[in-house]
Structures are given as C-alpha cells and as structure tokens.
Design an enzyme around this catalytic site. Structure first.
Site, PDB file in Angstrom:
ATOM      1  N   GLU A  86     -38.064   3.873  52.962  1.00 38.98           N
ATOM      2  CA  GLU A  86     -38.248   4.872  54.035  1.00 38.98           C
ATOM      3  C   GLU A  86     -37.977   6.286  53.525  1.00 38.98           C
ATOM      4  OE1 GLU A  86     -39.062   4.771  57.633  1.00 38.98           O
ATOM      5  OE2 GLU A  86     -40.109   3.101  56.698  1.00 38.98           O
ATOM      6  N   GLY A 114     -25.292  -8.905  58.448  1.00 39.58           N
ATOM      7  CA  GLY A 114     -26.729  -8.606  58.539  1.00 39.58           C
ATOM      8  C   GLY A 114     -27.558  -9.566  57.704  1.00 39.58           C
ATOM      9  N   TYR A 140     -33.330   8.030  60.259  1.00 42.72           N
ATOM     10  CA  TYR A 140     -32.859   6.966  59.358  1.00 42.72           C
ATOM     11  C   TYR A 140     -33.178   7.317  57.903  1.00 42.72           C
ATOM     12  CZ  TYR A 140     -32.922   2.460  56.874  1.00 42.72           C
ATOM     13  OH  TYR A 140     -32.728   1.450  55.949  1.00 42.72           O
ATOM     14  N   LYS A 178     -30.476   8.073  54.936  1.00 47.02           N
ATOM     15  CA  LYS A 178     -30.459   7.222  53.737  1.00 47.02           C
ATOM     16  C   LYS A 178     -30.691   8.048  52.470  1.00 47.02           C
ATOM     17  CE  LYS A 178     -29.703   2.853  54.758  1.00 47.02           C
ATOM     18  NZ  LYS A 178     -28.818   1.956  54.004  1.00 47.02           N
ATOM     19  N   THR A 204     -33.673   2.858  50.379  1.00 46.80           N
ATOM     20  CA  THR A 204     -34.831   2.312  51.088  1.00 46.80           C
ATOM     21  C   THR A 204     -36.128   3.055  50.797  1.00 46.80           C
ATOM     22  OG1 THR A 204     -35.792   2.159  53.317  1.00 46.80           O
ATOM     23  CG2 THR A 204     -33.997   3.695  53.065  1.00 46.80           C
TER      24      THR A 204
HETATM   25  P1  NAP Z   1     -29.233  -5.504  59.237  1.00 51.86           P
HETATM   26  O1  NAP Z   1     -29.626  -6.938  59.342  1.00 51.86           O
HETATM   27  O2  NAP Z   1     -29.532  -4.584  60.361  1.00 51.86           O
HETATM   28  O3  NAP Z   1     -27.656  -5.470  58.952  1.00 51.86           O
HETATM   29  C1  NAP Z   1     -26.920  -4.277  59.029  1.00 51.86           C
HETATM   30  C2  NAP Z   1     -25.445  -4.587  58.853  1.00 51.86           C
HETATM   31  O4  NAP Z   1     -24.712  -3.351  58.930  1.00 51.86           O
HETATM   32  C3  NAP Z   1     -24.840  -5.516  59.920  1.00 51.86           C
HETATM   33  O5  NAP Z   1     -23.921  -6.387  59.304  1.00 51.86           O
HETATM   34  C4  NAP Z   1     -24.100  -4.543  60.820  1.00 51.86           C
HETATM   35  O6  NAP Z   1     -23.004  -5.117  61.492  1.00 51.86           O
HETATM   36  C5  NAP Z   1     -23.600  -3.544  59.782  1.00 51.86           C
HETATM   37  N1  NAP Z   1     -23.172  -2.273  60.372  1.00 51.86           N
HETATM   38  C6  NAP Z   1     -23.810  -1.531  61.314  1.00 51.86           C
HETATM   39  N2  NAP Z   1     -23.092  -0.430  61.616  1.00 51.86           N
HETATM   40  C7  NAP Z   1     -21.963  -0.485  60.837  1.00 51.86           C
HETATM   41  C8  NAP Z   1     -20.832   0.352  60.718  1.00 51.86           C
HETATM   42  N3  NAP Z   1     -20.705   1.464  61.444  1.00 51.86           N
HETATM   43  N4  NAP Z   1     -19.867   0.002  59.832  1.00 51.86           N
HETATM   44  C9  NAP Z   1     -19.981  -1.134  59.104  1.00 51.86           C
HETATM   45  N5  NAP Z   1     -21.034  -1.966  59.186  1.00 51.86           N
HETATM   46  C10 NAP Z   1     -22.012  -1.656  60.040  1.00 51.86           C
HETATM   47  O7  NAP Z   1     -29.851  -4.844  57.922  1.00 51.86           O
HETATM   48  P2  NAP Z   1     -30.460  -5.558  56.606  1.00 51.86           P
HETATM   49  O8  NAP Z   1     -31.906  -5.761  56.815  1.00 51.86           O
HETATM   50  O9  NAP Z   1     -29.591  -6.672  56.197  1.00 51.86           O
HETATM   51  O10 NAP Z   1     -30.341  -4.361  55.556  1.00 51.86           O
HETATM   52  C11 NAP Z   1     -29.201  -4.216  54.727  1.00 51.86           C
HETATM   53  C12 NAP Z   1     -29.132  -2.787  54.204  1.00 51.86           C
HETATM   54  O11 NAP Z   1     -30.294  -2.507  53.438  1.00 51.86           O
HETATM   55  C13 NAP Z   1     -29.080  -1.707  55.274  1.00 51.86           C
HETATM   56  O12 NAP Z   1     -28.303  -0.647  54.772  1.00 51.86           O
HETATM   57  C14 NAP Z   1     -30.532  -1.267  55.402  1.00 51.86           C
HETATM   58  O13 NAP Z   1     -30.593   0.052  55.900  1.00 51.86           O
HETATM   59  C15 NAP Z   1     -30.985  -1.398  53.973  1.00 51.86           C
HETATM   60  N6  NAP Z   1     -32.403  -1.687  53.752  1.00 51.86           N
HETATM   61  C16 NAP Z   1     -32.992  -2.732  54.381  1.00 51.86           C
HETATM   62  C17 NAP Z   1     -34.311  -3.031  54.097  1.00 51.86           C
HETATM   63  C18 NAP Z   1     -35.010  -4.214  54.744  1.00 51.86           C
HETATM   64  O14 NAP Z   1     -36.246  -4.245  54.707  1.00 51.86           O
HETATM   65  N7  NAP Z   1     -34.287  -5.176  55.277  1.00 51.86           N
HETATM   66  C19 NAP Z   1     -35.027  -2.257  53.157  1.00 51.86           C
HETATM   67  C20 NAP Z   1     -34.367  -1.226  52.523  1.00 51.86           C
HETATM   68  C21 NAP Z   1     -33.046  -0.952  52.797  1.00 51.86           C
HETATM   69  P3  NAP Z   1     -23.181  -5.834  62.958  1.00 51.86           P
HETATM   70  O15 NAP Z   1     -23.786  -7.168  62.672  1.00 51.86           O
HETATM   71  O16 NAP Z   1     -21.789  -5.912  63.462  1.00 51.86           O
HETATM   72  O17 NAP Z   1     -24.060  -4.920  63.749  1.00 51.86           O
HETATM   73  O1  F7E Z   2     -41.678  -1.560  61.261  1.00 51.32           O
HETATM   74  C1  F7E Z   2     -44.897  -0.893  62.918  1.00 51.32           C
HETATM   75  C2  F7E Z   2     -43.889   0.251  62.786  1.00 51.32           C
HETATM   76  O2  F7E Z   2     -39.454  -1.871  62.297  1.00 51.32           O
HETATM   77  C3  F7E Z   2     -42.709  -1.755  60.316  1.00 51.32           C
HETATM   78  C4  F7E Z   2     -36.067  -1.559  58.032  1.00 51.32           C
HETATM   79  O3  F7E Z   2     -35.529  -2.714  57.430  1.00 51.32           O
HETATM   80  O4  F7E Z   2     -37.830  -1.452  56.421  1.00 51.32           O
HETATM   81  C5  F7E Z   2     -37.569  -1.525  57.811  1.00 51.32           C
HETATM   82  O5  F7E Z   2     -38.095  -0.397  58.488  1.00 51.32           O
HETATM   83  C6  F7E Z   2     -43.986  -1.095  60.787  1.00 51.32           C
HETATM   84  C7  F7E Z   2     -43.806   0.356  61.267  1.00 51.32           C
HETATM   85  O6  F7E Z   2     -39.679  -1.817  59.764  1.00 51.32           O
HETATM   86  C8  F7E Z   2     -44.230  -2.502  66.088  1.00 51.32           C
HETATM   87  O7  F7E Z   2     -44.381   1.419  63.445  1.00 51.32           O
HETATM   88  C9  F7E Z   2     -45.954  -1.733  65.037  1.00 51.32           C
HETATM   89  O8  F7E Z   2     -44.867   1.131  60.796  1.00 51.32           O
HETATM   90  O9  F7E Z   2     -40.454  -3.771  60.975  1.00 51.32           O
HETATM   91  P1  F7E Z   2     -40.267  -2.328  61.142  1.00 51.32           P
HETATM   92  P2  F7E Z   2     -39.575  -0.355  59.109  1.00 51.32           P
HETATM   93  O10 F7E Z   2     -39.589   0.718  60.126  1.00 51.32           O
HETATM   94  O11 F7E Z   2     -40.577  -0.298  58.010  1.00 51.32           O
HETATM   95  C10 F7E Z   2     -37.295  -0.303  55.763  1.00 51.32           C
HETATM   96  C11 F7E Z   2     -37.632  -0.402  54.298  1.00 51.32           C
HETATM   97  C12 F7E Z   2     -35.861  -0.090  56.043  1.00 51.32           C
HETATM   98  O12 F7E Z   2     -35.124   0.434  55.220  1.00 51.32           O
HETATM   99  C13 F7E Z   2     -35.403  -0.326  57.435  1.00 51.32           C
HETATM  100  O13 F7E Z   2     -33.985  -0.519  57.474  1.00 51.32           O
HETATM  101  O14 F7E Z   2     -44.475  -1.818  61.910  1.00 51.32           O
HETATM  102  N1  F7E Z   2     -44.887  -1.541  64.226  1.00 51.32           N
HETATM  103  N2  F7E Z   2     -45.579  -2.313  66.176  1.00 51.32           N
HETATM  104  C14 F7E Z   2     -43.795  -2.012  64.852  1.00 51.32           C
HETATM  105  N3  F7E Z   2     -42.513  -2.065  64.460  1.00 51.32           N
HETATM  106  C15 F7E Z   2     -41.616  -2.629  65.312  1.00 51.32           C
HETATM  107  N4  F7E Z   2     -40.333  -2.716  64.932  1.00 51.32           N
HETATM  108  N5  F7E Z   2     -42.001  -3.097  66.550  1.00 51.32           N
HETATM  109  C16 F7E Z   2     -43.289  -3.070  66.983  1.00 51.32           C
HETATM  110  O15 F7E Z   2     -43.599  -3.502  68.080  1.00 51.32           O
END
Ligand code: NAP
Ligand code: F7E
Length: 323
Positions: free
Chosen positions: A128, A12, A150, A154, A126
C-alpha cells in the site's frame, strides 16, 4: 538453547501463521495481546497452538507496555505485525491508524534500542506504500506514493525502521509484503468476503454479494508462504528491505469468478456493485517484483491464486455448514 521471539499482532492472520512456523522450529513464542472486551484467539485455536504461546498484555500505542513485554520475553527476534490493518477503516480512524501503525513502530524500536539492542526486528510494511504506482512492477527501489491514511502511516513505520537501522545499527528489516490471504483472513477483506459469500450462496444462506471496485487489481499470495519470508529476513547476516509478492496481478472480478466457479455458480448472477464500498482514493493496481527475495532469501511463492481461493472457499463451506 532455543531461540525466543516476541510477536505483536499474534491474534491476526499473519501472527497466527508465524507463531505456528516458529513453534515448529522450536522457538519459545511470546505474543503481545492488546486488551479487548471479547475473545480474539480463534485463529490460534484453529491452528491448534493457543496453549503453546506465552501471552503478554500490551498495546503499540503504549510504549511502557512494550518495554515491559521486552523485559519479560528477552526475545532474540521481534516481529511487529500489530496494526490497524484495514485500509477502508483508515479514513474513519486516521488518528489511531497513525498512532498504532506509524508511531507504534517507533515505540517498539526505542524499547529495543534502549533495553535489548541485539534483538533482531521485523517490520510489517506493505505494498500500500506504492499506492499510485510509479513503476509497472514495484520493487525495493520504486518510489512510494501512498493513497490512504493506512498507507501513509505504514510509510512512516517503514522509514523509521530504515532510520533506526542506519542510526543505531539495529538489525531491523522491513518486509514490503503484497496482499496475502488465507482461510484465517479477516472477513472485511475482499478475498474472504468473496469466499464466505460464495459458500453462503451455495448453501442457500445468502442471495447476493455487495462489492465496490471490482476492476482493482492485486498481487495476491498465501499468508502461509509469506511468514516464511519474514523469518528468513531475520536469519540474514545483514538487515535489509525486501518486496514479497507473487509477480502476478489479478482483478477482483477474476478472483470472484474463481471463487464462484469453484462452487458451480456464476458470480454475475450474485454480485451487486454498491457505492458504499468504493474508497475515497483507490489503489488501482499492484504488481510486485520479488526478484530480490528470490535471489537473497531463496524465497518464492508456492501457492497459486486458484489454489488459494479454492482452499478458502473449502474452509468457508465447512464453517458455514457447521453453523
Ligand atoms: P490482521 O489480521 O488485521 O491482524 C492485526 C493484528 O494487530 C491483530 O492481532 C490485532 O489485534 C493487532 N493490533 C491491532 N491494534 C493493535 C494495537 N493498538 N496494539 C497491538 N496490537 C494491535 O492483519 P494481518 O493481515 O495479519 O497483517 C499483519 C501485519 O502485516 C499488519 O501490520 C498489516 O498492516 C501488515 N500487512 C498485511 C498484509 C496482508 O495482505 N495481510 C500485507 C502487507 C502488510 P486484535 O486481534 O486484538 O485486534
Ligand atoms: O481490498 C477492492 C478494494 O480490503 C482489495 C490489507 O491487508 O492488503 C490489504 O489491503 C481491493 C481494493 O485489501 C470491495 O477497493 C472491491 O482495491 O481486500 P482489501 P487492500 O486494501 O489491498 C494490503 C497489502 C495491506 O497492507 C492491508 O493491510 O478490493 N474491493 N470491493 C473491496 N475491498 C473490500 N475490502 N470490500 C469490498 O467490498
């Protein structure tokens, strides 16, 4: 001797940046990779580290695979980044989201408790979890109110991490990270959807961009900065929980404006509001207070949203140009 780390979710966005950071620090890096029918290592290739990682097959829904991975890697540190991470999909797949993002954390903590209790553990929590916010700026003491399957899953993962720390004295920390993005962000997330569309429209390959609630506000930072905070948490003597954020919130609308302006376009000429992208329950606004991370980890975000969006648009212009 070099330290070793096991990263779940290594394919990821965060997994790729964290693997690079740890390799640069001299770690031996193991990556848990779930079985997929097609290739998932493009991010590791983009960072030039695909060949530097020891891959172990496993899935967070299968505790036995986690035990095997721990026994093979014998890691000093485990970073649990694996998850079904797209909020929108969590209403369509609520059960697997709960199994992986919630119970999966317990599978991993149990394996550590039984097989490797000195291993340090990081849980990817997160913003969220704050959902329907209970304070204007959210910090480690703000009550949680998740708004999606989600967020609910979490929250379980967060509390089981706290519980295993308190029950079994594991060095288990939870990073409550606000949204963080990069050129390696998945295309379904709104920043990357916007930067990819701005590039395509600029290069004449797309005409419009369909979005949902563009009045939503997020505290967006750069993933490359945020993985440093994960590592710092595991270097502390005591495990703890930390909010990681920029402390600035911006609407999706203003983020669009940054992206389109960078390529000399007006987002109003191209963005179409489409009800299919509205969510059953929305998180209207998130704004983190990273004071504790600044004080205790000496961490702060280095990249502004304008710099981040510019970096992402430039990367997408290059990608679309190559197609
Ligand atoms: P991401 O790009 O969606 O990556 C998710 C990873 O989890 C991928 O490597 C995926 O593998 C793996 N995965 C999915 N299902 C799995 C399973 N059943 N067993 C083992 N691995 C699995 O997410 P990210 O943005 O890097 O985020 C990393 C972590 O931080 C996640 O837990 C996310 O919920 C959390 N988080 C993200 C954000 C953000 O803004 N990015 C903020 C707060 C928390 P595949 O590639 O094979 O699908
Ligand atoms: O949406 C609005 C949507 O999908 C952000 C994940 O990494 O961060 C991420 O979750 C906002 C929301 O991220 C579209 O409704 C409008 O209000 O980019 P997003 P997220 O839902 O905030 C948190 C911290 C995590 O932990 C999660 O793993 O944007 N929005 N129009 C849209 N969002 C999407 N995806 N697509 C649209 O067309």
């Amino acid at each position: 001797m070099a330290k070793s780390a096991l990263i779940t979710g290594i394919t990821g966005q965060d997994g790729a940046y964290l693997a690079k950071l740890l390799l640069d620090k001299g770690y031996q890096v193991y990556g848990l990779v779930a079985r997929r029918s097609s290739d998932t290592r493009w991010r590791l290739r983009e960072l030039g580290i695909e060949g530097d990682i020891q891959y172990l097959e496993g899935d967070l829904a299968d505790g036995s695979s986690l035990q095997r991975a721990l026994l093979k890697a014998r890691p000093d540190e485990v970073y649990n980044l694996g998850a079904q991470s797209f909020v929108g999909s969590s209403w369509d797949q609520p059960i697997i989201t709960g199994v992986v993002d919630g119970l999966g954390v317990t599978h991993l903590l149990e394996a550590i408790r039984q097989l490797s209790p000195d291993t340090r553990f990081y849980q990817a929590s997160t913003s969220e979890m704050f959902g329907l916010i209970q304070a204007e700026r959210q910090d480690e003491n703000t009550p949680f109110y998740p708004r999606s399957p989600y967020g609910v899953a979490k929250l379980y993962g967060h509390w089981i991490t706290v519980n295993y720390r308190e029950s079994f004295k594991l060095h288990a920390s939870s990073g409550i990270l606000f949204n963080h993005e990069s050129p390696l962000r998945g295309i379904e997330f709104v920043t990357r959807k916007v930067t990819d569309a701005a590039a395509r429209i600029k290069l004449g390959k797309q005409k419009e961009l369909r979005l949902g609630n563009i009045d939503a506000k997020r505290d967006w930072g750069f993933a490359g900065d945020y993985v440093e905070a994960m590592w710092l948490m595991l270097q502390q003597e005591q495990a703890d929980d930390y909010v990681v954020a920029t402390g600035i919130t911006t609407t999706v609308r203003d983020m669009c404006e940054l992206a389109f302006t960078h390529v000399g376009l007006n987002y109003r000429d191209h963005v179409v509001i489409d009800p299919q992208f509205f969510r059953p329950a929305e998180v209207d606004v998130l704004l983190g207070n990273p004071d504790k991370a600044r004080a205790k980890l000496n961490w702060q975000a280095q990249t502004s949203l304008a710099q981040l969006i510019e970096m992402m648009v430039e990367a997408d212009l290059r990608r679309v140009g190559r197609e």
